[in-house]
Design an enzyme around this catalytic site. Structure first.
Site, PDB file in Angstrom:
ATOM      1  N   ILE A 149      52.882  12.563  29.368  1.00 43.79           N
ATOM      2  CA  ILE A 149      51.873  13.536  29.743  1.00 43.79           C
ATOM      3  C   ILE A 149      52.533  14.489  30.742  1.00 43.79           C
ATOM      4  CG2 ILE A 149      49.830  12.122  29.286  1.00 43.79           C
ATOM      5  CD1 ILE A 149      49.688  11.348  32.173  1.00 43.79           C
ATOM      6  N   ASP A 150      52.004  15.689  30.838  1.00 43.27           N
ATOM      7  CA  ASP A 150      52.626  16.710  31.673  1.00 43.27           C
ATOM      8  C   ASP A 150      52.679  16.285  33.139  1.00 43.27           C
ATOM      9  OD1 ASP A 150      52.756  18.259  29.398  1.00 43.27           O
ATOM     10  OD2 ASP A 150      50.902  19.333  29.836  1.00 43.27           O
ATOM     11  N   LYS A 151      53.603  16.889  33.869  1.00 47.76           N
ATOM     12  CA  LYS A 151      53.765  16.613  35.294  1.00 47.76           C
ATOM     13  C   LYS A 151      52.442  16.701  36.049  1.00 47.76           C
ATOM     14  CE  LYS A 151      55.707  18.672  39.483  1.00 47.76           C
ATOM     15  NZ  LYS A 151      56.470  19.810  40.054  1.00 47.76           N
ATOM     16  N   THR A 194      49.395  16.657  34.850  1.00 50.01           N
ATOM     17  CA  THR A 194      48.298  15.923  34.229  1.00 50.01           C
ATOM     18  C   THR A 194      48.363  14.488  34.728  1.00 50.01           C
ATOM     19  OG1 THR A 194      48.333  17.304  32.239  1.00 50.01           O
ATOM     20  CG2 THR A 194      47.314  15.131  32.039  1.00 50.01           C
ATOM     21  N   ARG A 208      45.980  21.958  26.476  1.00 54.50           N
ATOM     22  CA  ARG A 208      46.069  23.198  27.255  1.00 54.50           C
ATOM     23  C   ARG A 208      46.183  24.406  26.328  1.00 54.50           C
ATOM     24  NH1 ARG A 208      51.015  21.921  31.078  1.00 54.50           N
ATOM     25  NH2 ARG A 208      50.456  23.963  31.993  1.00 54.50           N
TER      26      ARG A 208
END
Length: 305
Positions: free
Chosen positions: A137-139, A141, A237
């Site tokens: 998962i994104d930084k 998130t 996103r």
């Protein structure tokens, strides 16, 4: 360096070259195989081919595997919120601001650094930079990730991601008020044609499907639940921005002028469910949204903005 040689047999013709090699190198990820091809370590009949090349019967495929790289990513004493652990898996609740694994120029402070300090038995399928990492998962998130402690667990979890049987549910706060109570965004995603830092809905990209459902509407925002059918980079996103409702706080796809001082998008991986790789039992984990997320919801709910 190790060299391996394969012949294309009946039933394998017309397979993509990367998929053919994934079949014959079962303990290597597809991205690893594609990287071998891009770096010209794969020859078909003594010629360089692309990943999309369709192999033919009796093709001779030679692969030169690079020497193993000595592990240089070190464990760090970083606190991690472990929801569950056994001999096969670790389920963690990642905080906003933490990168999942080291990459070029970033070798410390990641979830992998924290995990290596916690335990040494992580799967090696994704190499020295991403031991144990099945999905990301994104930084900015927050939320739940499952990490594999051995290659067998990794392969079985990765297969569930591939066949879309893993449950992945997110909570997001978006700009604007969604009219429909629920919907599906089924739009392909690829690297943005002009801005390589961003992803975008691009014709010919990889299929990406996001299901969303309204939890609560506010004056200028909507709290939603998103369920991933696929798992493309920045999928939620990109998809929400595409339909005109970018995530609050998103520095890349969101509004240029933000109303709140946030460190990133308000997106939380709330629920993760999968079949345990050894027991075959379905397991599901759920966490609450972080306090900073709750604070923004409380502010807009009370009409303070």
């Amino acid at each position: 360096m190790e060299t391996r040689e394969f012949s294309v047999c009946s039933g394998e013709e017309k397979m993509r070259l990367d998929m053919f090699l994934c079949k014959h190198l079962p303990h290597k990820s597809r991205s690893y195989v594609q990287n071998l091809i891009e770096n010209k370590r794969v020859k078909v009949n003594k010629k360089i081919k692309k990943s999309s090349y369709k192999v033919n019967c009796e093709d001779n495929v030679i692969v030169t595997l690079p020497d193993p790289v000595e592990m240089n990513i070190k464990g760090e004493d970083i606190p991690i919120d472990i929801l569950y652990e056994d001999t096969d898996i670790i389920v963690v609740n990642k905080p906003q601001g933490m990168i999942v694994h080291p990459a070029s120029g970033v070798y410390t402070g990641t979830l992998v650094n924290a995990l290596l300090n916690h335990c040494s038995d992580l799967s090696g399928i994704n190499g020295v930079m991403r031991p144990g990492i099945v999905h990301r998962i994104d930084k900015d998130t927050s939320g739940i990730l499952v990490v594999a402690k051995n290659d067998n667990a990794h392969n079985k979890l990765a297969q569930q991601l591939k066949d879309h049987s893993m449950t992945r549910e997110y909570i997001a706060l978006v700009e604007g008020v969604l009219k429909e109570d629920n919907g599906i965004v089924d739009k392909p995603i690829a690297r943005h044609p002009r801005d390589k830092v961003k992803m975008a809905v691009v014709h010919g990209g990889k299929r990406a499907v996001t299901h969303y459902e309204v939890i609560k509407r506010f004056k200028s925002n909507t709290l939603i639940k998103c369920v991933l059918e696929t798992g493309r980079t920045h999928q939620i996103r990109v998809h929400m921005a595409y339909i005109g409702h970018p995530l609050v706080g998103d520095p890349v796809y969101g509004y240029k002028k933000q109303r709140f001082r946030l460190d990133g998008q308000l997106l939380h991986a709330r629920k993760l469910g999968f079949v345990h790789p050894s027991t075959g039992r379905y397991m599901e984990f759920e966490t609450e949204i972080p306090d900073y997320f709750k604070k923004i919801i409380d502010i807009i709910d009370k009409g303070h903005v």
